[in-house]
Design an enzyme around this catalytic site. Structure first.
Site, PDB file in Angstrom:
ATOM      1  N   HIS A 127     -19.037 -16.330  51.201  1.00  0.00           N
ATOM      2  CA  HIS A 127     -17.611 -16.679  51.081  1.00  0.00           C
ATOM      3  C   HIS A 127     -17.266 -17.690  52.161  1.00  0.00           C
ATOM      4  CE1 HIS A 127     -17.193 -13.889  54.516  1.00  0.00           C
ATOM      5  NE2 HIS A 127     -18.009 -13.104  53.853  1.00  0.00           N
ATOM      6  N   ARG A 149     -29.054  -5.896  53.916  1.00  0.00           N
ATOM      7  CA  ARG A 149     -28.313  -7.153  53.779  1.00  0.00           C
ATOM      8  C   ARG A 149     -28.621  -7.985  55.021  1.00  0.00           C
ATOM      9  NH1 ARG A 149     -23.762  -5.253  52.797  1.00  0.00           N
ATOM     10  NH2 ARG A 149     -22.600  -5.300  54.733  1.00  0.00           N
ATOM     11  N   GLU A 207     -25.262 -14.154  52.426  1.00  0.00           N
ATOM     12  CA  GLU A 207     -25.456 -12.728  52.666  1.00  0.00           C
ATOM     13  C   GLU A 207     -25.972 -11.956  51.453  1.00  0.00           C
ATOM     14  OE1 GLU A 207     -21.740 -10.454  53.033  1.00  0.00           O
ATOM     15  OE2 GLU A 207     -20.662 -12.362  53.056  1.00  0.00           O
ATOM     16  N   HIS A 251     -12.653 -13.638  55.095  1.00  0.00           N
ATOM     17  CA  HIS A 251     -12.742 -14.195  53.738  1.00  0.00           C
ATOM     18  C   HIS A 251     -11.680 -15.294  53.718  1.00  0.00           C
ATOM     19  CE1 HIS A 251     -14.359 -10.003  52.559  1.00  0.00           C
ATOM     20  NE2 HIS A 251     -15.311 -10.772  53.048  1.00  0.00           N
ATOM     21  N   TYR A 291     -29.412  -2.893  47.442  1.00  0.00           N
ATOM     22  CA  TYR A 291     -28.946  -1.538  47.782  1.00  0.00           C
ATOM     23  C   TYR A 291     -29.480  -0.595  46.706  1.00  0.00           C
ATOM     24  CZ  TYR A 291     -25.928  -4.931  50.007  1.00  0.00           C
ATOM     25  OH  TYR A 291     -25.473  -6.027  50.691  1.00  0.00           O
ATOM     26  N   ASP A 295       5.585   5.829  66.259  1.00  0.00           N
ATOM     27  CA  ASP A 295       6.191   4.699  66.952  1.00  0.00           C
ATOM     28  C   ASP A 295       5.164   3.851  67.706  1.00  0.00           C
ATOM     29  OD1 ASP A 295       5.573   6.524  68.839  1.00  0.00           O
ATOM     30  OD2 ASP A 295       7.525   6.546  69.832  1.00  0.00           O
ATOM     31  N   HIS A 321     -22.518  -7.932  44.791  1.00  0.00           N
ATOM     32  CA  HIS A 321     -21.479  -8.713  45.475  1.00  0.00           C
ATOM     33  C   HIS A 321     -21.854 -10.198  45.504  1.00  0.00           C
ATOM     34  CE1 HIS A 321     -24.005  -9.032  49.074  1.00  0.00           C
ATOM     35  NE2 HIS A 321     -24.211  -7.727  49.026  1.00  0.00           N
ATOM     36  N   GLU A 345     -27.115 -11.523  56.833  1.00  0.00           N
ATOM     37  CA  GLU A 345     -25.975 -12.439  56.702  1.00  0.00           C
ATOM     38  C   GLU A 345     -25.879 -13.381  57.900  1.00  0.00           C
ATOM     39  OE1 GLU A 345     -22.130 -10.441  56.670  1.00  0.00           O
ATOM     40  OE2 GLU A 345     -21.181 -12.219  55.787  1.00  0.00           O
ATOM     41  N   ASP A 373     -23.053  -4.791  60.043  1.00  0.00           N
ATOM     42  CA  ASP A 373     -22.274  -5.977  59.638  1.00  0.00           C
ATOM     43  C   ASP A 373     -21.105  -6.047  60.608  1.00  0.00           C
ATOM     44  OD1 ASP A 373     -20.633  -7.876  58.441  1.00  0.00           O
ATOM     45  OD2 ASP A 373     -20.933  -7.122  56.407  1.00  0.00           O
ATOM     46  N   ASP A 432     -19.325 -13.561  61.173  1.00  0.00           N
ATOM     47  CA  ASP A 432     -19.608 -12.493  60.208  1.00  0.00           C
ATOM     48  C   ASP A 432     -21.125 -12.399  60.052  1.00  0.00           C
ATOM     49  OD1 ASP A 432     -19.591 -10.728  58.109  1.00  0.00           O
ATOM     50  OD2 ASP A 432     -18.623 -12.072  56.668  1.00  0.00           O
ATOM     51  N   HIS A 452     -18.944  -1.019  51.958  1.00  0.00           N
ATOM     52  CA  HIS A 452     -17.933  -1.043  53.018  1.00  0.00           C
ATOM     53  C   HIS A 452     -17.894   0.286  53.765  1.00  0.00           C
ATOM     54  CE1 HIS A 452     -15.925  -4.663  50.935  1.00  0.00           C
ATOM     55  NE2 HIS A 452     -16.655  -5.060  51.955  1.00  0.00           N
TER      56      HIS A 452
HETATM   57  N1  GLY Z   1     -18.041  -8.374  56.632  1.00  0.00           N
HETATM   58  C1  GLY Z   1     -17.427  -8.697  55.416  1.00  0.00           C
HETATM   59  C2  GLY Z   1     -18.277  -9.517  54.580  1.00  0.00           C
HETATM   60  O1  GLY Z   1     -19.450  -9.656  54.875  1.00  0.00           O
HETATM   61  O2  GLY Z   1     -17.853 -10.120  53.650  1.00  0.00           O
HETATM   62 MN    MN Z   2     -20.277  -9.328  56.786  1.00  0.00          MN
HETATM   63 MN    MN Z   3     -19.427 -11.813  54.799  1.00  0.00          MN
END
Ligand code: GLY
Ligand code: MN
Ligand code: MN
Length: 455
Positions: free
Chosen positions: A364, A419, A397, A371, A401, A50, A360, A421, A270, A281, A253
């Site tokens: 975005h 990475r 970004e 996103h 890897y 709950d 990837h 970004e 990230d 981001d 992720h």
């Molecule tokens: N943190 C999600 C991405 O970089 O797309």
């Molecule tokens: Mn990110």
């Molecule tokens: Mn991102």
């Protein structure tokens, strides 16, 4: 003062509602003649038994109304003298004692500038009044199942009546394309909010660089960053933070964030802040002990070079697909330089060999959703992508890897994940990096990590 009331106060006092009124007006302008739109708020989601997850408003609803409560519905009638009605949870002293304040019908009009407001309990009974006599309905099915059912029941009843009683809309239009296109082009006010979201997250990353040291747990880094973001006015994180030491950085992720950080490893963070609904981001990757190894630095320099070039590429006229292809070409060259791939760049790209280390997108749309809304393509077949235009906000970004068990990679690079970004807004004559406040220059990172502020 609790967080919810701080948030409400800021919302009411700020210019935010005027901003939303402008967005609502532009949405009405884009609606077809003789139409009405039904846009629902989000509902609370059960976390366990709950208790609920912290409430987060639906982004489209927020964009048009700025109303922060769950279970509301906005009804927008094109051409009406008073086009904007909100159905909201009614005031209820007992419920408010248990679960928090409500704006109620009065607050929806007074503080959120609805033309009219009613209790949500009246919505179903009012549907005929809302819809009858309009040619078109804007509504997105398959998001709010309960509301879908309410509308279907209304249409079923109308059919049974053979339309004797009234004339319901004969065309139902998904409002998502209009809202997506609107949200894709940010106003100056939205950019201002996104700059604040960017600054807060950037400062949190600087804090992490100053505080990280061997032996700390990933969870502690996550906690100190998130505490900082809230302290600076963010409602929280814009998505679950990724804080991965060593090989964890090769899991795209990775959100467990519960392992100790080791001397000699890198840490990939990230993490972004949400401010007035808008996301930032940011990813930074740096050495846990404050000094890159030679091998780490070699991979880092490749990713950084690609990231800088892809930022420069994020300008008016270049398309989203072109930028992705550009990042693939540059990273494939980089992989060859590092000895990860061998062969002709053209052949490696054709074979998608790069996918082993870069799997990837290079970025975005960014906005209310991390996103963000808006189509990437101009055609239905998704072959031609949109050219960038002023006011679009994008992440940049690229990453590499290298799986820990990859026998084909030079041993010194195995288990390295990097990475970098940033968030960039396209301007008339270039772009502006909203997250430039936190350095990504490796020498500056080392200096910051070894500086006097580090305790
Ligand atoms: N943190 C999600 C991405 O970089 O797309
Ligand atoms: Mn990110
Ligand atoms: Mn991102």
């Amino acid at each position: 003062m609790g967080i919810i009331s701080v948030f409400l106060k800021r919302t009411i006092c700020g210019k935010l509602i005027c901003n939303m009124r402008d967005q609502l007006k532009r949405f009405i302008d884009a609606m077809e003649p003789d139409s009405v739109a039904i846009i629902p708020a989000a509902h609370e989601q059960v976390r366990s038994y709950d208790t609920e997850f912290k409430f987060r408003q639906d982004s489209d609803f927020w964009y048009l109304t700025g109303f922060p409560e769950p279970d509301a519905v906005a009804v927008i009638t094109k051409g009406a003298k008073n086009p904007y009605t909100l159905y909201v949870r009614p005031r209820d002293p007992m419920m408010e004692t248990w679960f928090g304040r409500r704006q109620g019908v009065e607050g929806a009009v007074k503080n959120y500038k609805a033309d009219k407001a009613y209790s949500i309990e009246k919505f179903e009974g009012d549907l005929g009044k809302i819809l009858d006599g309009h040619e078109r309905l804007y509504y997105r099915f398959a998001v709010d199942k309960k509301l879908d059912q309410t509308l279907l029941t209304y249409f079923t009843e109308q059919r049974v009546q053979r339309l004797k009683t009234a004339y319901p809309p004969h065309t139902i239009i998904d409002p998502t394309p209009i809202l997506g296109e609107m949200r894709l082009h940010k106003s100056a006010k939205e950019i201002e909010l996104m700059q604040t979201a960017g600054n807060i997250a950037a400062e949190a990353h600087i804090l992490a660089m100053k505080k990280v040291k061997p032996g700390m747990n990933e969870a502690q880094v996550e906690a100190l960053m998130e505490a900082y973001m809230k302290d600076k006015g963010a409602s929280g994180v814009a998505y679950n933070s990724i804080v991965g030491g060593g090989e964890n950085a090769t899991i795209l992720h990775y959100v467990e964030n519960n392992m100790p950080l080791k001397d000699g490893d890198l840490i990939l963070i990230d993490a972004g802040a949400e401010y007035q609904g808008y996301a930032s981001d940011i990813t930074r990757t740096f050495p846990v002990n404050g000094k890159f190894t030679k091998a780490q630095r070699e991979v880092y320099d490749v990713v950084l070079d690609v990231q800088l070039k892809c930022i420069d590429f994020t300008i008016v006229g270049n398309t989203h697909l072109q930028r992705q292809e550009y990042s693939i070409e540059l990273l494939t060259e980089g992989m060859k330089k590092l000895g990860l791939l061998k062969g002709k760049t053209k052949d490696l790209i054709k074979k998608k060999a790069y996918m082993k280390y870069y799997m990837h997108g290079v970025g975005h749309w960014l906005g209310l959703d991390v996103h963000d809304a808006g189509r990437y393509y101009v055609d239905q077949q998704a072959t031609k992508s949109k050219p960038y235009a002023p006011g679009m906000v994008l992440t940049v970004e690229p990453g590499l890897y290298i799986p820990p068990d990859d026998k084909t990679a030079p041993a010194k690079y195995r288990g390295i994940g990097i990475r970098i970004e940033d968030d960039v807004v396209v301007t008339k004559d270039g772009n502006l990096n909203l997250t430039a406040k936190v350095t990504k220059d490796p020498d500056e990172i080392e200096a910051l990590m070894q500086g006097p502020a580090r305790k």
